[in-house]
Scaffold this active site. Structure first.
Site, mmCIF file in Angstrom:
data_model
loop_
_atom_site.group_PDB
_atom_site.id
_atom_site.type_symbol
_atom_site.label_atom_id
_atom_site.label_comp_id
_atom_site.label_asym_id
_atom_site.label_seq_id
_atom_site.Cartn_x
_atom_site.Cartn_y
_atom_site.Cartn_z
ATOM 1 N N TYR A 82 -2.250 -0.756 10.490
ATOM 2 C CA TYR A 82 -2.223 -1.093 9.066
ATOM 3 C C TYR A 82 -0.866 -0.713 8.463
ATOM 4 O O TYR A 82 -0.241 -1.504 7.742
ATOM 5 C CB TYR A 82 -3.360 -0.351 8.368
ATOM 6 C CG TYR A 82 -3.421 -0.493 6.871
ATOM 7 C CD1 TYR A 82 -4.045 -1.592 6.286
ATOM 8 C CD2 TYR A 82 -2.903 0.488 6.029
ATOM 9 C CE1 TYR A 82 -4.129 -1.712 4.906
ATOM 10 C CE2 TYR A 82 -2.982 0.385 4.659
ATOM 11 C CZ TYR A 82 -3.602 -0.718 4.093
ATOM 12 O OH TYR A 82 -3.685 -0.831 2.727
ATOM 13 N N SER A 141 0.854 -1.193 0.000
ATOM 14 C CA SER A 141 0.000 0.000 0.000
ATOM 15 C C SER A 141 0.884 1.234 0.000
ATOM 16 O O SER A 141 2.063 1.166 0.390
ATOM 17 C CB SER A 141 -0.896 0.000 1.250
ATOM 18 O OG SER A 141 -1.528 1.252 1.437
#
Length: 357
Positions: free
Chosen positions: A186, A173
């Site tokens: 995350y 990501s």
């Protein structure tokens, strides 16, 4: 004379650049693969981005293996792909559990005899101020985002090494390159995955295995309803859903999947999906103090922490408010059922279908 020298130098530079580009093109095309008949394993393939990648690979004649935790989601995905003529098998598997991964890979080898491509997509999203995150949130992120791909690659790589060929794609990501406020757990998992993926690329190159690290920015996959929220969870969900739905800042699932497949096809080292993510990455590399100031300002604008007694996780579909679902979230909401993110009986989806946007 000086003018002539400058022209000659410029001509030589252009010739050298042209030759370098030609050689790069030859090398790139030499790595190109066709997915027809290839066995492709996709973790997190039952919904969202993983499912969209599967759809596009079915059209190219790939033989798919989907891994995910929920058997019901896997069956819906398998049925859809089979209706499109796909050769698909599925295995319920928690990639964070090494034994389940090894058993699944062994079963795939027994049935398919080989694994040509591994695409690690499985992920979770936890959104909250760090004050409302607990150790278990960080552990869960690491299990899925870092240990999951590690277990998969350790199980699959020996088979690829024996054949001296293979492709591995790890979907990290932009949050694995630049820290994002209220996504600390995350971010920790995705940063670990980015380093792991880049490291495996170097280690496995000698065996003819190309590893691609993908860093998507915001995407409209419908996954916002399956993200988990803590603290002032309705407010957290609202900003997360609205920012991810903005077409100017986010990429559709089909567009992102196409870019990822092409990166895999050519054995590309790294892919950053969409221009806002590329700008953020470049800014963080070149102007870290400016980026730090900007992310600090963004954090101040996000919802304040809630009392520590409010640390219960709430899925997105149970975090609806006046702002979400709404016109501001509609571009992402349209992808929920299309990408198998939530059954039609979900209260969030029911509200979307009820037209109260």
């Amino acid at each position: 004379m000086k003018s002539a020298d400058r022209r000659n130098s410029l001509a030589l530079a252009m010739l050298g650049a042209g030759a370098a580009f030609f050689l790069w093109s030859l090398r790139r095309n030499a790595r190109r693969i066709d997915f027809l008949g290839k066995t492709v394993v996709i973790t997190g393939g039952s919904r969202g981005l993983g499912l969209e990648i599967a759809r596009q690979l079915v059209k190219e004649g790939a033989r798919l293996v989907l891994l995910a935790r929920r058997p019901d989601e896997l069956e819906r995905a398998r049925a859809e792909l089979a209706r499109s003529g796909g050769d698909v098998i599925t295995f319920p598997c928690d990639v964070g559990v090494r034994q389940q991964v090894e058993e699944a890979v062994a079963a795939v080898i027994e049935l398919r005899h080989k694994i040509d491509v591994l695409i690690n997509v499985a992920g979770i999203i936890q959104v909250a101020p760090f004050e409302n995150l607990e150790l278990k949130d960080f552990q869960e992120s690491m299990d899925v985002h870092a240990w999951g791909p590690y277990h998969m690659i350790r199980a699959v790589a020996p088979h690829m090494q024996r054949r001296r060929s293979g492709r591995i794609v790890n979907v990290s990501s932009i949050g694995g390159l630049v820290a994002v406020p209220h996504l600390l757990a995350y971010t920790m998992g995705k940063f670990a995955l980015t380093g792991l993926s880049d490291g495996f690329r170097a280690e496995l190159a000698k065996d003819g295995i190309y590893v691609t690290t993908v860093a998507p920015g915001l995407m409209r996959t419908g996954s916002h309803v399956n993200a988990n929220f803590k603290g002032q969870y309705k407010k957290e969900f609202a900003w997360f859903a609205i920012s991810g739905a903005n077409p100017a800042l986010s990429t559709s699932a089909p567009a992102a999947a196409h870019k990822i497949i092409e990166a895999c096809r050519y054995g590309q080292a790294r892919l950053i999906v969409n221009w806002p993510a590329r700008i953020l990455h470049a800014a963080n590399a070149l102007l870290p103090e400016v980026t730090s100031f900007a992310t600090g300002m963004a954090a101040r604008m996000l919802p304040a922490p809630a009392a520590s007694t409010d640390n219960e996780q709430h899925p997105g579909w149970d975090s609806r408010s006046k702002l979400a679902p709404s016109l501001l979230t509609r571009p992402s909401d349209r992808a929920i059922e299309a990408n198998n993110e939530q059954p039609a009986e979900s209260p969030y989806v029911a509200r979307v279908h009820g037209g109260r946007q």
